[in-house]
Design a protein around this motif. Sequence first.
Motif, PDB file in Angstrom:
ATOM      1  N   UNK A 112       0.680  -1.257   0.131  1.00 29.93           N
ATOM      2  CA  UNK A 112      -0.012   0.064   0.134  1.00 29.93           C
ATOM      3  C   UNK A 112       0.932   0.954  -0.144  1.00 29.93           C
ATOM      4  N   UNK A 113       2.208   1.158  -0.106  1.00 27.24           N
ATOM      5  CA  UNK A 113       2.931   2.193  -0.131  1.00 27.24           C
ATOM      6  C   UNK A 113       2.577   3.268  -1.463  1.00 27.24           C
ATOM      7  N   UNK A 114       2.553   4.502  -1.274  1.00 24.75           N
ATOM      8  CA  UNK A 114       2.127   5.695  -2.161  1.00 24.75           C
ATOM      9  C   UNK A 114       3.298   6.563  -2.406  1.00 24.75           C
ATOM     10  N   UNK A 115       3.691   6.816  -3.611  1.00 21.81           N
ATOM     11  CA  UNK A 115       4.573   8.168  -3.668  1.00 21.81           C
ATOM     12  C   UNK A 115       3.835   8.933  -4.456  1.00 21.81           C
ATOM     13  N   UNK A 116       4.128  10.280  -4.259  1.00 20.41           N
ATOM     14  CA  UNK A 116       3.465  11.469  -4.602  1.00 20.41           C
ATOM     15  C   UNK A 116       4.309  12.447  -5.445  1.00 20.41           C
ATOM     16  N   UNK A 117       3.930  13.117  -6.457  1.00 17.04           N
ATOM     17  CA  UNK A 117       4.512  14.159  -7.035  1.00 17.04           C
ATOM     18  C   UNK A 117       3.623  15.283  -7.338  1.00 17.04           C
ATOM     19  N   UNK A 118       4.024  16.373  -7.178  1.00 14.45           N
ATOM     20  CA  UNK A 118       2.948  17.663  -7.794  1.00 14.45           C
ATOM     21  C   UNK A 118       3.626  18.200  -9.080  1.00 14.45           C
ATOM     22  N   UNK A 119       2.489  18.260  -9.750  1.00 15.35           N
ATOM     23  CA  UNK A 119       2.824  19.103 -11.160  1.00 15.35           C
ATOM     24  C   UNK A 119       2.091  20.411 -11.303  1.00 15.35           C
ATOM     25  N   UNK A 120       2.867  21.345 -11.644  1.00 13.38           N
ATOM     26  CA  UNK A 120       2.107  22.657 -11.896  1.00 13.38           C
ATOM     27  C   UNK A 120       2.288  22.910 -13.329  1.00 13.38           C
ATOM     28  N   UNK A 121       1.075  22.752 -14.167  1.00 15.83           N
ATOM     29  CA  UNK A 121       1.152  22.905 -15.502  1.00 15.83           C
ATOM     30  C   UNK A 121       1.474  24.421 -16.319  1.00 15.83           C
ATOM     31  N   UNK A 122       1.415  25.312 -15.318  1.00 12.70           N
ATOM     32  CA  UNK A 122       1.826  26.746 -15.846  1.00 12.70           C
ATOM     33  C   UNK A 122       2.091  27.399 -14.828  1.00 12.70           C
TER      34      UNK A 122
END
Length: 233
Positions: free
Chosen positions: A170-180
């Motif tokens: 159940x381990x989850x990795x996260x990344x944040x994307x700003x498209x603009x």
Amino acid sequence: MFGNRNRRKALLASAALVGGALLMTACQDTDGSVDSGAAQSSSSSADAGSPSASEDADSDAPSDGPSDAASDAPASGASDEPTASPSAGSSSGSGSNGSGAGQVCGANDLSWSTRSESQAGGYILVMAKAKSGITCVLPAALPTVAFGSDGTEAGPVEQAVGQQITLSGGTVAYAGVNPRTTNTGGGKELDSIILAVGNDDPDPVSLKVGTITVDKPVVTNWHTAPKDAVPFS
């Protein structure tokens, strides 16, 4: 006197005739016995030769003995058996669907999802976890995020790379994307993003994210907590 002479001549002639007849009879008997002997000899030879002919015929007949059966028997079936079992799937990572700990994740080793967030002017939170039965490592490197048919890539938000993350269960990795990241009013309207684990990932995935405006996009490193994946610029 002449009468006596004539009588002698007649007797001699009679004797000569009788002798000739006897001689001819003897010759006929002799010829007959010779012919009879030759016929008997020929018959004996034929009779004597018949067993030999029978033996020759027997010698030419095919043998049904054990040696012939053995020579006609099929060779051992061992050579017809498979000599190698089917090869198992690769577990070298990078899209291999292997399960060995320590291997690098590929995009198709992971289950992906996205969510729109309002912080930092609005961004897309990307979530990844290993598929069932897979254990793999996200390297300490920037995720590869691209947009549109021209493959515009997101640049880094953070100055340093993060830590590698082992994904399993159940381990989850996260990344944040700003498209603009611009305020010029430019950019292009898109509805999906392309994600990969590094530029060499052979199986990138495309995710629908709704309509977004893309202009000089950025992305964070991988994190184990969503609050750490906010793409503050």
